[in-house]
Motif scaffolding. Structure first.
Motif, PDB file in Angstrom:
ATOM      1  N   SER A 138      38.549  51.289  40.507  1.00 20.82           N
ATOM      2  CA  SER A 138      38.675  52.655  40.582  1.00 20.82           C
ATOM      3  C   SER A 138      37.694  53.443  39.586  1.00 20.82           C
ATOM      4  O   SER A 138      38.312  54.721  39.108  1.00 20.82           O
ATOM      5  N   ALA A 139      36.717  52.881  39.209  1.00 21.39           N
ATOM      6  CA  ALA A 139      35.398  53.509  38.155  1.00 21.39           C
ATOM      7  C   ALA A 139      34.649  54.596  40.131  1.00 21.39           C
ATOM      8  O   ALA A 139      34.988  53.871  40.816  1.00 21.39           O
ATOM      9  N   THR A 140      34.229  55.006  39.169  1.00 26.00           N
ATOM     10  CA  THR A 140      33.379  55.798  39.195  1.00 26.00           C
ATOM     11  C   THR A 140      31.805  55.230  39.880  1.00 26.00           C
ATOM     12  O   THR A 140      31.812  53.852  39.865  1.00 26.00           O
ATOM     13  N   LEU A 141      31.247  55.501  41.372  1.00 28.93           N
ATOM     14  CA  LEU A 141      30.361  55.260  42.239  1.00 28.93           C
ATOM     15  C   LEU A 141      29.001  54.277  41.213  1.00 28.93           C
ATOM     16  O   LEU A 141      29.216  53.520  41.607  1.00 28.93           O
ATOM     17  N   VAL A 167      44.616  42.597  42.708  1.00 24.02           N
ATOM     18  CA  VAL A 167      42.860  43.427  42.654  1.00 24.02           C
ATOM     19  C   VAL A 167      42.853  44.569  43.306  1.00 24.02           C
ATOM     20  O   VAL A 167      41.534  45.095  43.865  1.00 24.02           O
ATOM     21  N   SER A 168      44.270  45.103  43.592  1.00 21.16           N
ATOM     22  CA  SER A 168      43.897  46.110  44.734  1.00 21.16           C
ATOM     23  C   SER A 168      42.863  48.000  43.361  1.00 21.16           C
ATOM     24  O   SER A 168      43.138  47.582  42.446  1.00 21.16           O
ATOM     25  N   PRO A 169      41.902  48.475  44.187  1.00 22.25           N
ATOM     26  CA  PRO A 169      41.431  49.237  43.663  1.00 22.25           C
ATOM     27  C   PRO A 169      41.981  49.947  42.351  1.00 22.25           C
ATOM     28  O   PRO A 169      41.457  50.677  41.271  1.00 22.25           O
ATOM     29  N   GLU A 170      43.298  50.373  42.501  1.00 19.86           N
ATOM     30  CA  GLU A 170      43.820  50.910  41.361  1.00 19.86           C
ATOM     31  C   GLU A 170      44.335  50.866  40.101  1.00 19.86           C
ATOM     32  O   GLU A 170      44.092  51.132  38.925  1.00 19.86           O
ATOM     33  N   ASN A 171      44.385  48.998  40.403  1.00 21.59           N
ATOM     34  CA  ASN A 171      44.219  48.372  39.274  1.00 21.59           C
ATOM     35  C   ASN A 171      42.700  47.633  38.318  1.00 21.59           C
ATOM     36  O   ASN A 171      43.431  47.171  37.280  1.00 21.59           O
ATOM     37  N   LEU A 172      41.792  47.912  38.994  1.00 14.50           N
ATOM     38  CA  LEU A 172      40.725  47.675  38.965  1.00 14.50           C
ATOM     39  C   LEU A 172      39.980  48.820  37.805  1.00 14.50           C
ATOM     40  O   LEU A 172      39.388  49.715  39.077  1.00 14.50           O
ATOM     41  N   ALA A 183      35.863  39.312  29.422  1.00 21.31           N
ATOM     42  CA  ALA A 183      36.997  38.679  29.412  1.00 21.31           C
ATOM     43  C   ALA A 183      37.337  38.654  30.923  1.00 21.31           C
ATOM     44  O   ALA A 183      36.963  38.784  31.508  1.00 21.31           O
ATOM     45  N   TYR A 184      38.208  37.595  30.706  1.00 26.72           N
ATOM     46  CA  TYR A 184      38.906  36.901  30.915  1.00 26.72           C
ATOM     47  C   TYR A 184      39.717  37.477  32.402  1.00 26.72           C
ATOM     48  O   TYR A 184      40.558  38.410  31.926  1.00 26.72           O
ATOM     49  N   HIS A 185      39.513  37.822  33.773  1.00 24.95           N
ATOM     50  CA  HIS A 185      40.235  38.753  34.551  1.00 24.95           C
ATOM     51  C   HIS A 185      40.404  37.888  36.480  1.00 24.95           C
ATOM     52  O   HIS A 185      39.286  37.534  36.791  1.00 24.95           O
ATOM     53  N   ASN A 186      41.543  38.291  36.833  1.00 25.90           N
ATOM     54  CA  ASN A 186      41.943  37.624  37.780  1.00 25.90           C
ATOM     55  C   ASN A 186      40.408  38.665  39.009  1.00 25.90           C
ATOM     56  O   ASN A 186      40.811  38.104  40.226  1.00 25.90           O
ATOM     57  N   VAL A 187      39.940  39.898  38.777  1.00 26.60           N
ATOM     58  CA  VAL A 187      39.156  39.866  39.354  1.00 26.60           C
ATOM     59  C   VAL A 187      37.630  39.299  40.035  1.00 26.60           C
ATOM     60  O   VAL A 187      37.160  39.433  41.284  1.00 26.60           O
ATOM     61  N   LEU A 224      49.363  34.120  46.665  1.00 29.67           N
ATOM     62  CA  LEU A 224      50.619  34.334  46.133  1.00 29.67           C
ATOM     63  C   LEU A 224      50.361  35.817  45.787  1.00 29.67           C
ATOM     64  O   LEU A 224      50.118  36.060  43.780  1.00 29.67           O
ATOM     65  N   ASN A 225      50.646  36.973  46.203  1.00 32.45           N
ATOM     66  CA  ASN A 225      49.989  38.228  46.201  1.00 32.45           C
ATOM     67  C   ASN A 225      48.313  38.039  45.973  1.00 32.45           C
ATOM     68  O   ASN A 225      47.878  38.093  46.394  1.00 32.45           O
ATOM     69  N   ALA A 226      48.252  38.602  44.094  1.00 36.52           N
ATOM     70  CA  ALA A 226      46.832  38.477  44.549  1.00 36.52           C
ATOM     71  C   ALA A 226      46.129  37.530  43.999  1.00 36.52           C
ATOM     72  O   ALA A 226      45.295  37.630  43.502  1.00 36.52           O
ATOM     73  N   LEU A 227      46.901  36.190  43.983  1.00 38.35           N
ATOM     74  CA  LEU A 227      46.857  34.554  42.969  1.00 38.35           C
ATOM     75  C   LEU A 227      46.511  33.973  44.253  1.00 38.35           C
ATOM     76  O   LEU A 227      46.558  34.225  45.441  1.00 38.35           O
ATOM     77  N   SER A 228      45.209  33.435  44.749  1.00 35.45           N
ATOM     78  CA  SER A 228      44.711  32.416  45.717  1.00 35.45           C
ATOM     79  C   SER A 228      44.410  31.227  45.045  1.00 35.45           C
ATOM     80  O   SER A 228      43.633  31.322  44.117  1.00 35.45           O
ATOM     81  N   VAL A 229      45.944  30.773  45.361  1.00 38.74           N
ATOM     82  CA  VAL A 229      45.239  28.962  44.264  1.00 38.74           C
ATOM     83  C   VAL A 229      45.369  27.968  44.874  1.00 38.74           C
ATOM     84  O   VAL A 229      46.275  27.461  45.963  1.00 38.74           O
ATOM     85  N   TYR A 230      44.754  27.201  44.275  1.00 37.02           N
ATOM     86  CA  TYR A 230      44.637  25.320  45.071  1.00 37.02           C
ATOM     87  C   TYR A 230      45.047  24.661  45.104  1.00 37.02           C
ATOM     88  O   TYR A 230      45.926  24.592  43.686  1.00 37.02           O
ATOM     89  N   TRP A 231      46.087  23.816  45.810  1.00 32.85           N
ATOM     90  CA  TRP A 231      47.141  22.476  45.463  1.00 32.85           C
ATOM     91  C   TRP A 231      46.160  20.940  46.813  1.00 32.85           C
ATOM     92  O   TRP A 231      45.482  21.372  47.626  1.00 32.85           O
ATOM     93  N   SER A 232      46.274  20.263  45.332  1.00 30.18           N
ATOM     94  CA  SER A 232      45.554  18.957  46.199  1.00 30.18           C
ATOM     95  C   SER A 232      46.371  18.088  46.064  1.00 30.18           C
ATOM     96  O   SER A 232      46.488  18.291  44.522  1.00 30.18           O
TER      97      SER A 232
END
Length: 361
Positions: A138-141, A167-172, A183-187, A224-232
């Motif tokens: 959502s930041a300016t260009l 991490v959709s544009p309106e949330n960033l 800052a620790y961020h899921n982006v 999982l929605n915005a999260l991409s989680v590895y399982w092993s």
């Protein structure tokens, strides 16, 4: 990662974790001058060594295992020079069980991003919009175009970290210029989109081909929605730690360049000295933690070796790598302290290393 989002219910989704699952052990004597060992890619065998052969304190093994058990651990492995010295499963877990990496899996994204750079598909110094187009925030260009791939890998995008995992544009949303604030961020997960666009392959395919299959890992990503989680399983996490200990090599094959691996596991910016490219770093003079802008003086994990670097995940998922001791330590399980569901680092880290030191010293 601020929410676990019911990860436990998704374990049945992992369909490709069987190639290493029998976990046979071939115990072979070692020498004092042994070179780094790599378990075969297409075999379930993994050579071991005894605590005596490693020169460790056998009398301290049971106190370590008792501590792990009471702290809700499920899988625990210690490698020395690549060979298994300690492997233990508890609390309903076994060698074939799968578990989530949580934010310890951020290190996988950093690694595959480096592989894509090594292959010439991307340059982490370039802006993110070069690969996924403009308007992803959502930041300016002009502010959005300040954000490079390196900023995502080092958690210095400048985007607001209080808006949640989405991490959709309106949330960033813009908060500070890229590179001026840690800052620790899921982006960071946008790097998976960068890799997919740059390589022309979907993330899972490129990850499997360039990393997972080449070192004999099993496991899958779960979105999982915005999260991409590895399982092993636990051994797959140990394989990844071993490759990183070997500066990006697996036997005689360079999976990821040594130069990028060194960058990823050293300070990436001058704000949080204890952070590389999605790896946490010990032995620095100060550190910052998720959800706070406070700078803390001292080492991240005082009881751990100064040269240790780590992947740290919610509820105490741990990948510790210690080059000076040729050591990889893996811990999977539930949160160790029920009153502390930290996003990564917790007081469990320092307590665990006190127990580990009693064994290895």
């Amino acid at each position: 990662m601020k929410k676990l989002l019911f990860l436990f219910s998704f374990s049945f989704l992992i369909l490709n974790c069987s190639s290493n699952d029998n976990n046979q052990i071939d115990e072979t004597p070692t020498t004092n001058e042994e070179s780094l060992y790599f378990p075969p890619i297409n075999s379930d065998t993994w050579e071991t060594k005894t605590l005596a052969e490693a020169g460790w304190n056998e009398s301290q093994l049971q106190p370590l295992l008792d501590f792990l058990d009471e702290k809700n651990t499920k899988g625990f492995i210690m490698l020395h020079n690549g060979k298994i010295v300690i492997e233990s499963y508890m609390n309903g877990h076994n060698a074939n069980s799968i578990w989530y990496w949580a934010s310890a899996g951020k290190t996988l994204t950093a690694t595959v991003s480096g592989i894509a750079q090594d292959e010439g598909f991307l340059n982490i110094e370039n802006k993110v919009s070069d690969y996924i187009g403009t308007g992803w925030t959502s930041a300016t260009l002009n502010k959005e175009n300040l954000i490079t791939c390196k900023h995502l890998l080092s958690m210095t995008s400048g985007l607001d970290d209080e808006t949640g995992d989405d991490v959709s544009p309106e949330n960033l949303q813009y908060l500070a210029d890229a590179g001026s604030r840690w800052a620790y961020h899921n982006v960071y997960v946008k790097m998976q989109d960068v890799v997919a666009q740059a390589t022309g392959q979907d993330w899972d395919t490129y990850f499997n081909e360039k990393l997972r299959n080449k070192i004999g890992m099993t496991g899958s990503w779960v979105n999982l929605n915005a999260l991409s989680v590895y399982w092993s399983n636990t051994r797959s996490m140990a394989r990844f730690g071993l490759m990183t200990l070997a500066n990006g090599k697996w036997e005689d094959q360079q999976i990821i360049s040594e130069s990028y691996t060194n960058q990823a596991t050293n300070t990436s910016q001058n704000i949080n000295l204890a952070y590389g490219y999605l790896w946490w770093l010990n032995g620095k003079s100060s550190f910052q933690l998720p959800t706070t802008q406070t700078e803390f003086t001292g080492e991240l994990i005082p009881n751990a070796p100064a040269d240790m670097f780590a992947g740290l995940g919610k509820n105490d998922q741990k990948v510790y790598v210690v080059p000076s001791k040729n050591l990889v330590v893996i811990r999977m399980g539930e949160v160790a302290n029920t009153d502390n569901s930290s996003f990564g680092l917790s007081n469990f880290d320092n307590d665990l290393w006190q127990k580990i030191n009693a064994v290895i010293n």
